[in-house]
Write a protein that holds these residues in place. Structure first.
Motif, short mmCIF file in Angstrom:
data_model
loop_
_atom_site.label_atom_id
_atom_site.label_comp_id
_atom_site.label_asym_id
_atom_site.label_seq_id
_atom_site.Cartn_x
_atom_site.Cartn_y
_atom_site.Cartn_z
N HIS A 16 41.57 -80.42 -4.96
CA HIS A 16 40.19 -79.71 -5.54
C HIS A 16 39.48 -80.75 -6.13
N LEU A 17 38.84 -81.87 -5.29
CA LEU A 17 38.10 -82.78 -5.96
C LEU A 17 36.61 -82.31 -6.19
N GLU A 18 36.39 -81.00 -5.72
CA GLU A 18 34.90 -80.66 -6.15
C GLU A 18 35.04 -79.75 -7.42
N MET A 19 36.34 -79.65 -8.03
CA MET A 19 36.24 -78.74 -9.32
C MET A 19 35.48 -79.82 -10.43
N PRO A 20 34.96 -79.16 -11.29
CA PRO A 20 34.21 -79.71 -12.48
C PRO A 20 35.00 -80.76 -13.28
N ASP A 21 36.42 -80.61 -13.25
CA ASP A 21 37.49 -81.46 -13.75
C ASP A 21 37.22 -83.06 -13.17
N GLU A 35 44.61 -97.10 -3.98
CA GLU A 35 45.35 -98.12 -4.64
C GLU A 35 46.82 -97.56 -4.55
N ALA A 36 47.26 -96.39 -4.79
CA ALA A 36 48.48 -95.59 -4.63
C ALA A 36 48.92 -95.49 -3.29
N GLY A 37 48.06 -95.88 -2.19
CA GLY A 37 48.56 -95.73 -0.57
C GLY A 37 48.22 -94.17 -0.23
N VAL A 38 47.34 -93.59 -0.80
CA VAL A 38 46.82 -92.30 -0.26
C VAL A 38 45.73 -92.75 0.75
N LYS A 39 46.13 -92.30 2.01
CA LYS A 39 45.16 -92.81 3.24
C LYS A 39 44.27 -91.64 3.45
N TYR A 40 44.58 -90.36 3.37
CA TYR A 40 43.85 -89.51 3.66
C TYR A 40 43.83 -88.22 2.38
N ILE A 41 42.65 -87.80 1.92
CA ILE A 41 42.59 -86.65 1.11
C ILE A 41 42.06 -85.27 1.51
N PHE A 42 42.72 -84.19 1.33
CA PHE A 42 42.06 -83.10 1.87
C PHE A 42 41.67 -82.04 0.49
N THR A 43 40.50 -81.82 0.63
CA THR A 43 39.82 -81.28 -0.59
C THR A 43 39.36 -79.75 -0.14
N VAL A 44 40.01 -78.79 -1.01
CA VAL A 44 39.79 -77.43 -0.90
C VAL A 44 38.50 -76.67 -1.46
N GLY A 45 37.61 -76.28 -0.94
CA GLY A 45 36.69 -75.70 -1.51
C GLY A 45 36.93 -74.02 -1.44
N THR A 46 37.33 -73.45 -2.70
CA THR A 46 37.82 -72.10 -2.65
C THR A 46 36.89 -71.01 -2.84
N GLU A 47 35.48 -71.22 -3.24
CA GLU A 47 34.56 -70.22 -3.40
C GLU A 47 33.39 -70.78 -3.04
N ASP A 50 31.56 -73.90 -4.45
CA ASP A 50 32.40 -75.13 -4.19
C ASP A 50 32.17 -75.85 -2.73
N TRP A 51 31.62 -74.93 -2.01
CA TRP A 51 31.90 -75.42 -0.35
C TRP A 51 30.93 -76.53 -0.35
N LYS A 52 29.86 -76.67 -0.54
CA LYS A 52 28.64 -77.74 -0.24
C LYS A 52 29.43 -78.90 -0.92
N ARG A 53 29.89 -78.85 -2.30
CA ARG A 53 30.14 -79.97 -2.98
C ARG A 53 31.27 -80.44 -2.24
N ALA A 54 32.45 -79.63 -1.91
CA ALA A 54 33.53 -80.05 -1.01
C ALA A 54 32.99 -80.87 0.17
N LEU A 55 32.30 -80.40 0.90
CA LEU A 55 31.79 -81.11 2.32
C LEU A 55 30.80 -82.09 1.75
N PRO A 62 34.90 -91.58 4.38
CA PRO A 62 35.41 -91.50 5.57
C PRO A 62 36.99 -90.87 5.56
N PHE A 63 37.81 -91.00 4.41
CA PHE A 63 39.09 -90.71 4.69
C PHE A 63 39.38 -89.43 3.64
N ILE A 64 38.13 -88.66 3.44
CA ILE A 64 38.45 -87.35 2.74
C ILE A 64 37.90 -86.37 3.93
N TYR A 65 38.59 -85.34 3.81
CA TYR A 65 38.15 -84.11 4.68
C TYR A 65 38.21 -82.99 4.03
N ALA A 66 37.57 -81.81 4.47
CA ALA A 66 37.42 -80.75 3.78
C ALA A 66 37.94 -79.53 4.28
#
Ligand code: ZN
Ligand code: ZN
Length: 264
Positions: A16-21, A35-47, A50-55, A62-66
């Motif tokens: 949840h990368l869009e969260m204020p944290d 650096e830890a080898g994470v090729k893709y991250i899927f960030t989940v906008g739950t309300e 948060d949707w616009k920020r996740a998008l 390029p390697f983050i999807y929503a």
């Protein structure tokens, strides 16, 4: 540090990368994940908020999807405009799944009947959008299975994220075409029953996730979670199954790509 740069590829299937944290240091968090080898991250906008920020985050990396949808906690906030808004946003090619949707009878932040109805409606919406679903189930295992069957969710497939059911439920979900996603809590002392389940499940049906900023794995438990820590979850899966870490990374990465219908 050597081990983190060995060329293995991991996918954090749920954060949840869009969260204020993460507002203060998002780019550093993303850099550490790379650096830890994470090729893709899927960030989940739950309300809605948060949707616009996740998008936006997905569109600027390029390697983050929503993944977008209404969490069961927020089911009571769904109004006449919610689904139209989601339909519009989900046209974006960076949106790879619909979720997280489901049932949370642990916190009960929305009334259960509303959660059930909204879960069903959102499966129908995902079907209309042609997206796989990401399911959240907490202390509602039987009801979750019932809804998935009633709505014929096997035609959509997707992921049961932060899986917390028993072995029988996992098998049923896998038979319906779902992947079982393993969170960092698998590293916790009291997670022995869950480790036994993961041990028995085929690696071909497993994904790994952080659910960051929540569920931080050992050795960082108590701190904020971040996608780079998905490594510790994959290492624990390797340890439990007595197979090489590289194998876990390779197979779970392939699984995630299939779940989200992506090619590397
Ligand atoms: Zn969840
Ligand atoms: Zn989540």
């Amino acid at each position: 540090m050597n081990k983190r740069m060995d060329g293995t590829i991991l996918i954090d299937s749920h954060a949840h990368l869009e969260m204020p944290d993460f507002r203060r240091d998002l780019e550093e968090v993303i850099q550490r994940a790379k650096e830890a080898g994470v090729k893709y991250i899927f960030t989940v906008g739950t309300e809605k908020k948060d949707w616009k920020r996740a998008l936006e985050i997905a569109q600027s990396h390029p390697f983050i999807y929503a993944i977008l949808g209404v969490h069961p906690h927020n089911a009571k906030e769904i109004d006449d405009h919610t689904y139209e808004t989601l339909k519009g946003l989900c046209q974006n090619e960076k949106v790879r799944a619909f979720g997280e949707i489901g049932l949370d009878f642990y916190r009960d932040l929305s009334p259960r009947d509303i959660q059930l109805n909204r879960f069903r409606e959102q499966i129908a919406l995902a079907r209309e959008l042609g997206l796989p679903i990401v399911v959240h189930d907490r202390e509602a295992h039987q009801e979750t299975l019932e809804v998935l069957k009633l709505e014929k969710a096997e035609a959509l497939g997707g992921i049961i994220h932060c899986f917390s059911g028993d072995y029988e439920m996992a098998k049923e979900c896998i038979e319906m075409g779902f992947y079982i996603s393993v969170p960092g809590s698998i590293t916790y002392k009291n997670a022995e029953p869950f480790r036994e389940i993961v041990k028995k499940l085929p690696l071909e049906s497993l994904l790994v996730e952080t659910d960051a900023p929540f569920l931080t794995p050992v050795p960082f438990r108590g701190k904020r979670n971040e996608p780079g820590y998905v490594r510790y979850t994959a290492e624990k899966v390797a340890e439990i199954k007595k197979i090489p870490f590289e194998k876990v990374a390779e197979v779970t990465t392939g699984n995630a790509l299939r779940a989200f219908r992506l090619e590397l």
